[in-house]
Motif scaffolding. Structure first.
Motif, PDB file in Angstrom:
ATOM      1  N   SER A 211      50.548  86.988  82.654  1.00 13.23           N
ATOM      2  CA  SER A 211      49.156  87.456  82.681  1.00 13.23           C
ATOM      3  C   SER A 211      49.011  88.787  81.949  1.00 13.23           C
ATOM      4  CB  SER A 211      48.681  87.607  84.137  1.00 13.23           C
ATOM      5  OG  SER A 211      48.580  86.337  84.743  1.00 13.23           O
ATOM      6  N   VAL A 212      49.978  89.687  82.151  1.00 15.45           N
ATOM      7  CA  VAL A 212      49.916  90.988  81.464  1.00 15.45           C
ATOM      8  C   VAL A 212      50.087  90.783  79.959  1.00 15.45           C
ATOM      9  CG1 VAL A 212      51.066  93.219  81.197  1.00 15.45           C
ATOM     10  CG2 VAL A 212      50.594  92.315  83.491  1.00 15.45           C
ATOM     11  N   ASP A 213      50.981  89.866  79.572  1.00 17.72           N
ATOM     12  CA  ASP A 213      51.118  89.537  78.143  1.00 17.72           C
ATOM     13  C   ASP A 213      49.783  89.021  77.592  1.00 17.72           C
ATOM     14  OD1 ASP A 213      53.781  90.250  78.118  1.00 17.72           O
ATOM     15  OD2 ASP A 213      54.542  88.194  78.300  1.00 17.72           O
ATOM     16  N   ARG A 214      49.121  88.153  78.373  1.00 19.58           N
ATOM     17  CA  ARG A 214      47.843  87.591  77.921  1.00 19.58           C
ATOM     18  C   ARG A 214      46.796  88.685  77.744  1.00 19.58           C
ATOM     19  NH1 ARG A 214      46.645  83.564  81.719  1.00 19.58           N
ATOM     20  NH2 ARG A 214      47.648  82.081  80.348  1.00 19.58           N
ATOM     21  N   GLU A 260      46.497 101.304  76.554  1.00 16.45           N
ATOM     22  CA  GLU A 260      47.867 101.831  76.649  1.00 16.45           C
ATOM     23  C   GLU A 260      48.458 101.617  78.032  1.00 16.45           C
ATOM     24  OE1 GLU A 260      50.040 102.734  74.453  1.00 16.45           O
ATOM     25  OE2 GLU A 260      48.425 102.075  73.120  1.00 16.45           O
ATOM     26  N   HIS A 261      47.595 101.718  79.030  1.00 15.06           N
ATOM     27  CA  HIS A 261      48.053 101.539  80.407  1.00 15.06           C
ATOM     28  C   HIS A 261      48.590 100.107  80.619  1.00 15.06           C
ATOM     29  CE1 HIS A 261      47.763 102.910  84.709  1.00 15.06           C
ATOM     30  NE2 HIS A 261      47.945 101.615  84.866  1.00 15.06           N
ATOM     31  N   ILE A 262      47.861  99.129  80.074  1.00 17.13           N
ATOM     32  CA  ILE A 262      48.315  97.735  80.204  1.00 17.13           C
ATOM     33  C   ILE A 262      49.621  97.545  79.438  1.00 17.13           C
ATOM     34  CG2 ILE A 262      47.671  95.305  79.956  1.00 17.13           C
ATOM     35  CD1 ILE A 262      44.770  96.142  79.813  1.00 17.13           C
ATOM     36  N   ARG A 263      49.709  98.179  78.280  1.00 18.41           N
ATOM     37  CA  ARG A 263      50.954  98.078  77.508  1.00 18.41           C
ATOM     38  C   ARG A 263      52.120  98.700  78.270  1.00 18.41           C
ATOM     39  NH1 ARG A 263      47.898  99.491  72.675  1.00 18.41           N
ATOM     40  NH2 ARG A 263      47.412  97.562  71.554  1.00 18.41           N
ATOM     41  N   ALA A 264      51.842  99.781  78.996  1.00 16.90           N
ATOM     42  CA  ALA A 264      52.899 100.415  79.789  1.00 16.90           C
ATOM     43  C   ALA A 264      53.373  99.474  80.899  1.00 16.90           C
ATOM     44  CB  ALA A 264      52.394 101.734  80.378  1.00 16.90           C
ATOM     45  N   VAL A 265      52.447  98.718  81.476  1.00 12.14           N
ATOM     46  CA  VAL A 265      52.832  97.742  82.502  1.00 12.14           C
ATOM     47  C   VAL A 265      53.684  96.644  81.865  1.00 12.14           C
ATOM     48  CG1 VAL A 265      51.984  96.026  84.163  1.00 12.14           C
ATOM     49  CG2 VAL A 265      50.786  98.223  83.920  1.00 12.14           C
ATOM     50  N   GLN A 266      53.277  96.221  80.678  1.00 11.81           N
ATOM     51  CA  GLN A 266      54.045  95.192  79.960  1.00 11.81           C
ATOM     52  C   GLN A 266      55.476  95.684  79.683  1.00 11.81           C
ATOM     53  OE1 GLN A 266      53.026  94.433  75.809  1.00 11.81           O
ATOM     54  NE2 GLN A 266      53.041  92.227  76.206  1.00 11.81           N
ATOM     55  N   THR A 267      55.579  96.918  79.216  1.00 15.41           N
ATOM     56  CA  THR A 267      56.903  97.494  78.927  1.00 15.41           C
ATOM     57  C   THR A 267      57.742  97.600  80.204  1.00 15.41           C
ATOM     58  OG1 THR A 267      55.961  98.763  77.108  1.00 15.41           O
ATOM     59  CG2 THR A 267      58.074  99.517  77.959  1.00 15.41           C
ATOM     60  N   ALA A 268      57.100  98.041  81.289  1.00 12.45           N
ATOM     61  CA  ALA A 268      57.824  98.186  82.562  1.00 12.45           C
ATOM     62  C   ALA A 268      58.363  96.844  83.038  1.00 12.45           C
ATOM     63  CB  ALA A 268      56.890  98.788  83.614  1.00 12.45           C
ATOM     64  N   LEU A 269      57.544  95.796  82.890  1.00  9.37           N
ATOM     65  CA  LEU A 269      57.989  94.456  83.312  1.00  9.37           C
ATOM     66  C   LEU A 269      59.189  94.020  82.484  1.00  9.37           C
ATOM     67  CD1 LEU A 269      54.473  92.855  83.742  1.00  9.37           C
ATOM     68  CD2 LEU A 269      56.196  92.970  85.552  1.00  9.37           C
ATOM     69  N   ARG A 270      59.152  94.324  81.214  1.00 12.19           N
ATOM     70  CA  ARG A 270      60.248  93.962  80.335  1.00 12.19           C
ATOM     71  C   ARG A 270      61.518  94.743  80.720  1.00 12.19           C
ATOM     72  NH1 ARG A 270      57.958  93.566  74.670  1.00 12.19           N
ATOM     73  NH2 ARG A 270      56.845  91.967  75.824  1.00 12.19           N
ATOM     74  N   ASP A 271      61.346  96.052  80.954  1.00 12.28           N
ATOM     75  CA  ASP A 271      62.488  96.892  81.319  1.00 12.28           C
ATOM     76  C   ASP A 271      63.048  96.514  82.691  1.00 12.28           C
ATOM     77  OD1 ASP A 271      62.089  98.153  78.943  1.00 12.28           O
ATOM     78  OD2 ASP A 271      61.197  99.975  79.783  1.00 12.28           O
ATOM     79  N   ALA A 272      62.162  96.114  83.598  1.00 15.06           N
ATOM     80  CA  ALA A 272      62.608  95.777  84.954  1.00 15.06           C
ATOM     81  C   ALA A 272      63.406  94.477  84.965  1.00 15.06           C
ATOM     82  CB  ALA A 272      61.399  95.651  85.882  1.00 15.06           C
ATOM     83  N   GLY A 273      63.128  93.589  84.001  1.00 15.88           N
ATOM     84  CA  GLY A 273      63.872  92.343  83.911  1.00 15.88           C
ATOM     85  C   GLY A 273      63.180  91.185  84.596  1.00 15.88           C
ATOM     86  N   PRO A 274      63.800  89.993  84.526  1.00 13.41           N
ATOM     87  CA  PRO A 274      63.124  88.775  84.994  1.00 13.41           C
ATOM     88  C   PRO A 274      63.055  88.636  86.508  1.00 13.41           C
ATOM     89  CG  PRO A 274      65.329  88.257  84.190  1.00 13.41           C
ATOM     90  CD  PRO A 274      65.111  89.719  83.925  1.00 13.41           C
ATOM     91  N   ASP A 275      63.880  89.394  87.233  1.00  9.78           N
ATOM     92  CA  ASP A 275      63.868  89.244  88.686  1.00  9.78           C
ATOM     93  C   ASP A 275      63.026  90.337  89.336  1.00  9.78           C
ATOM     94  OD1 ASP A 275      65.601  87.019  88.648  1.00  9.78           O
ATOM     95  OD2 ASP A 275      67.302  88.385  88.341  1.00  9.78           O
ATOM     96  N   PRO A 276      62.265  89.956  90.364  1.00  7.21           N
ATOM     97  CA  PRO A 276      61.381  90.920  91.024  1.00  7.21           C
ATOM     98  C   PRO A 276      62.146  92.145  91.523  1.00  7.21           C
ATOM     99  CG  PRO A 276      60.931  88.700  91.797  1.00  7.21           C
ATOM    100  CD  PRO A 276      62.148  88.609  90.938  1.00  7.21           C
ATOM    101  N   VAL A 277      61.648  93.323  91.200  1.00  4.33           N
ATOM    102  CA  VAL A 277      62.280  94.564  91.638  1.00  4.33           C
ATOM    103  C   VAL A 277      61.192  95.647  91.703  1.00  4.33           C
ATOM    104  CG1 VAL A 277      62.898  95.198  89.256  1.00  4.33           C
ATOM    105  CG2 VAL A 277      64.148  96.211  91.163  1.00  4.33           C
ATOM    106  N   LYS A 278      61.309  96.529  92.691  1.00  2.00           N
ATOM    107  CA  LYS A 278      60.368  97.641  92.766  1.00  2.00           C
ATOM    108  C   LYS A 278      60.693  98.614  91.639  1.00  2.00           C
ATOM    109  CE  LYS A 278      58.789 101.356  95.726  1.00  2.00           C
ATOM    110  NZ  LYS A 278      58.996 102.076  96.986  1.00  2.00           N
ATOM    111  N   TYR A 279      59.672  99.019  90.888  1.00  2.00           N
ATOM    112  CA  TYR A 279      59.900  99.778  89.673  1.00  2.00           C
ATOM    113  C   TYR A 279      58.805 100.832  89.544  1.00  2.00           C
ATOM    114  CZ  TYR A 279      61.466 100.285  84.785  1.00  2.00           C
ATOM    115  OH  TYR A 279      61.976 100.752  83.597  1.00  2.00           O
TER     116      TYR A 279
END
Ligand SMILES: [Zn+2]
Length: 291
Positions: A211-214, A260-279
């Motif tokens: 959804s964030v990518d979209r 930019e804020h949405i892009r930061a969320v996108q980057t965070a999701l990428r950095d956090a990886g595919p498994d759910p983690v508090k970030y």
């Protein structure tokens, strides 16, 4: 993703000259209105619920078109005594119609939702018997059928308000019914509880990431001057949030964000990886519900 800004010409960013009600040390002695009303421009209102009534203090939005007005969300409280959302909306619609005498007596209210969670739909019942009103229940099957997203959730749907179109994107992840609205008139993207300055509660990590990518893709081809979610939970200190249940937030950052804020969320999701983690990030916290 590149960080190039959209090339499409669009509306100018209007700055928000407002100090939001943000609770008080003693909720019992709170003197703010149940709902704060802020006219963003002549055809759009932002509402904020009082924290003394419910700590969630969600934001709601009223968007006026020629034929109908859309209300996005109905608040966190059912009681019309504690949260008179219907009365406030009725008054706002009357005042708008007073200034737009060409609007017919059948001018319609369309009650829509960013998603189906209780703090966004609690006031729905106040609209059940309202004349000239379409109340679209917030659950996924009902809402997505209304938009036409059920058969193709990758499509962008449109809600026509008369001379003003809202585009609707399916953005599940926080809630399976979650959608994001784009108002081309103002250039505002309404991201619900998917993106805001706070704890981004994620039920379905994969769906949320998609959804964030979209959203980011959408913002490449549409001029977005403000991004607005439905809560504020961060403080002005990077990475520090007000704990859940907080009823006094004197140091809130602004409601409005940028792409930019949405892009930061996108980057965070990428950095956090595919498994759910508090970030934890400066302006938000990725918060998996099963972590
Ligand atoms: Zn919420």
């Amino acid at each position: 993703m590149s960080d190039e800004t959209p090339t499409v010409a669009g509306p100018a960013a209007r700055s928000l000259d407002v100090r939001w009600i943000h609770g008080s040390k003693s909720s019992k002695h709170n003197t703010d209105p149940e709902l704060q009303v802020y006219w963003y421009d002549d055809d759009m209102v932002i509402l904020r619920q009082n924290k003394a009534v419910d700590y969630e203090a969600p934001f709601m939005f009223l968007l006026f078109g020629r034929e109908r007005v859309a209300l996005l969300d109905t608040g966190a409280t059912a009681s019309e005594h504690n949260l008179p959302i219907r009365a406030v909306v009725d008054e706002l619609v009357e005042s708008w119609r007073h200034r737009h005498t060409q609007a017919s007596d059948a001018y319609e209210l369309l009650v829509l939702h960013t998603h189906s969670h209780a703090d966004h739909v609690a006031g729905d019942d106040q609209f059940v018997d309202r004349p000239n009103t379409t109340l679209v229940a917030a659950d996924k099957s009902n809402a997505w059928n209304f938009y036409g997203l059920s058969s193709d959730s990758d499509a962008t749907a449109t809600v026509d308000l008369g001379g003003r179109a809202l585009e609707v994107l399916a953005t599940p992840g926080h809630d399976d019914a979650a959608v994001t609205f784009y108002d081309a008139r103002t250039g505002i993207l309404f991201t619900g509880d998917t993106v805001y300055r706070g704890r981004l509660y994620i039920v379905d990590w994969r769906a949320f990431t998609r959804s964030v990518d979209r959203m980011v893709d959408f913002c490449q081809s549409h001029p977005v001057v403000h991004v607005m979610g439905c809560h504020i939970e961060m403080t002005t200190v990077p990475g520090v949030d007000y704990p859940r249940l907080t009823t006094y937030q004197p140091d809130e950052p602004p409601l409005e964000m940028t792409v930019e804020h949405i892009r930061a969320v996108q980057t965070a999701l990428r950095d956090a990886g595919p498994d759910p983690v508090k970030y934890v990030c400066d302006d938000f916290i990725l918060w998996p519900m099963d972590a």
